[in-house]
Design an enzyme around this catalytic site. Structure first.
Site, mmCIF file in Angstrom:
data_model
loop_
_atom_site.group_PDB
_atom_site.id
_atom_site.type_symbol
_atom_site.label_atom_id
_atom_site.label_comp_id
_atom_site.label_asym_id
_atom_site.label_seq_id
_atom_site.Cartn_x
_atom_site.Cartn_y
_atom_site.Cartn_z
ATOM 1 N N ASP A 256 0.803 -1.462 0.065
ATOM 2 C CA ASP A 256 0.037 0.077 0.117
ATOM 3 C C ASP A 256 0.963 0.897 0.475
ATOM 4 O O ASP A 256 1.906 1.496 0.572
ATOM 5 C CB ASP A 256 -0.654 0.023 1.417
ATOM 6 C CG ASP A 256 -0.418 -0.709 2.534
ATOM 7 O OD1 ASP A 256 0.802 -0.173 2.308
ATOM 8 O OD2 ASP A 256 -0.955 -1.298 3.443
ATOM 9 N N ASP B 249 -7.654 -3.199 14.346
ATOM 10 C CA ASP B 249 -9.228 -3.459 14.046
ATOM 11 C C ASP B 249 -9.670 -4.701 13.209
ATOM 12 O O ASP B 249 -10.951 -4.289 12.706
ATOM 13 C CB ASP B 249 -10.047 -2.130 13.221
ATOM 14 C CG ASP B 249 -9.169 -1.273 12.285
ATOM 15 O OD1 ASP B 249 -8.161 -2.191 11.752
ATOM 16 O OD2 ASP B 249 -9.269 -0.289 11.903
#
Length: 261
Positions: free
Chosen positions: A67, A136
């Site tokens: 990314d 998360d």
């Protein structure tokens, strides 16, 4: 999914490095998927140490990062191109240009994402993908709610992810970009071997969901339960929410040496 419980991050790094060295021994021109962040640092430290000792070479290998932040200047120290170079690439012997990532400054974002997918395909796909996991449950920057069929694309980062990454920006959440380009979950699933490292008590809930929870876009990493060869390395602090820890330890102790990971 193979779950390997280790005492600490250094032990996780050693196990992952063993797998990467074995891959390069049999396939020197292997394609590696490289993650940034804190989780893979022990892997990179161990590989750099083995490279200095003459035990492994990356001279014929290639790499693709997961990314990139959108909008960070090319010379920003937290641009993932610069981070992966600092943390790993510059410490071993990858040839110039052998490691590439998506361009977070691209004018045509959709075209850049499509070209990045195509570049991975032209390289023959990723042989071994290193991953971390967010608190998360995100992998790469596939935040909760991401499509399990997603490909490389632009994503908005959750506030939790930006808070987690603020430590790299002097503790200033506002300095963390809001958008990123990221490989999708379906892209990651195409890697032939996935090695995910999770360390620290703050990762315990995400690890519990990843390994023993249902597959759900709420916890994107759970898509790895569908992967035919996923290895998850978890230290003692991150394993506290696992109900089957004794079974994972027993299974790994009984594993034949010839299987590797």
């Amino acid at each position: 999914m193979e779950v390997i419980l280790v005492p600490d991050p250094a032990a996780a790094g050693a196990v992952a490095a063993d797998a990467i060295c074995a891959l390069l021994d049999r396939k020197p021109d292997a394609v590696l998927g490289l993650a940034t962040g804190g989780s893979p640092l022990a892997i990179y430290d161990e590989l750099a140490r083995r490279h200095r000792a003459g035990r492994v070479s990356f001279a014929a290998a290639r790499g693709f990062t997961l990314d990139e932040y959108v909008g960070l200047p090319a010379d920003h120290p937290e641009s993932y191109r610069n981070v992966i170079d600092r943390d790993f690439v510059s410490r071993v012997d990858f040839p110039p240009g052998a490691v590439q990532g998506p361009d977070g400054l691209a004018v045509d974002v959709e075209a850049e994402c499509a070209e990045y997918e195509a570049a991975i395909g032209r390289a023959g796909g990723v042989d071994l993908q290193i991953l971390g996991i967010g608190t998360d449950g995100h992998i790469a920057f596939n935040e909760p709610g991401s499509s399990l069929a997603s490909r490389t694309r632009i994503k908005s980062l959750t506030r939790q992810t930006r808070m987690d990454n603020a430590r790299f920006f002097g503790g200033d959440v506002a300095a963390v970009p809001v958008h990123c380009l990221t490989q999708g979950l379906a892209t990651i699933l195409e890697a032939r071997h996935v090695v995910l490292v999770a360390t620290g008590a703050h990762k315990a809930e995400a690890v519990g969901q990843l390994i023993e929870g249902p597959i759900s876009a709420r916890w994107p990493a759970t898509v790895l339960q569908l992967h035919p060869r996923a290895t998850v390395l978890v230290d003692d602090d991150a394993a506290t929410r696992l109900e089957l820890g004794d079974y994972y330890r027993q299974t790994y102790r009984a594993k034949p040496d010839w299987q590797g990971i």
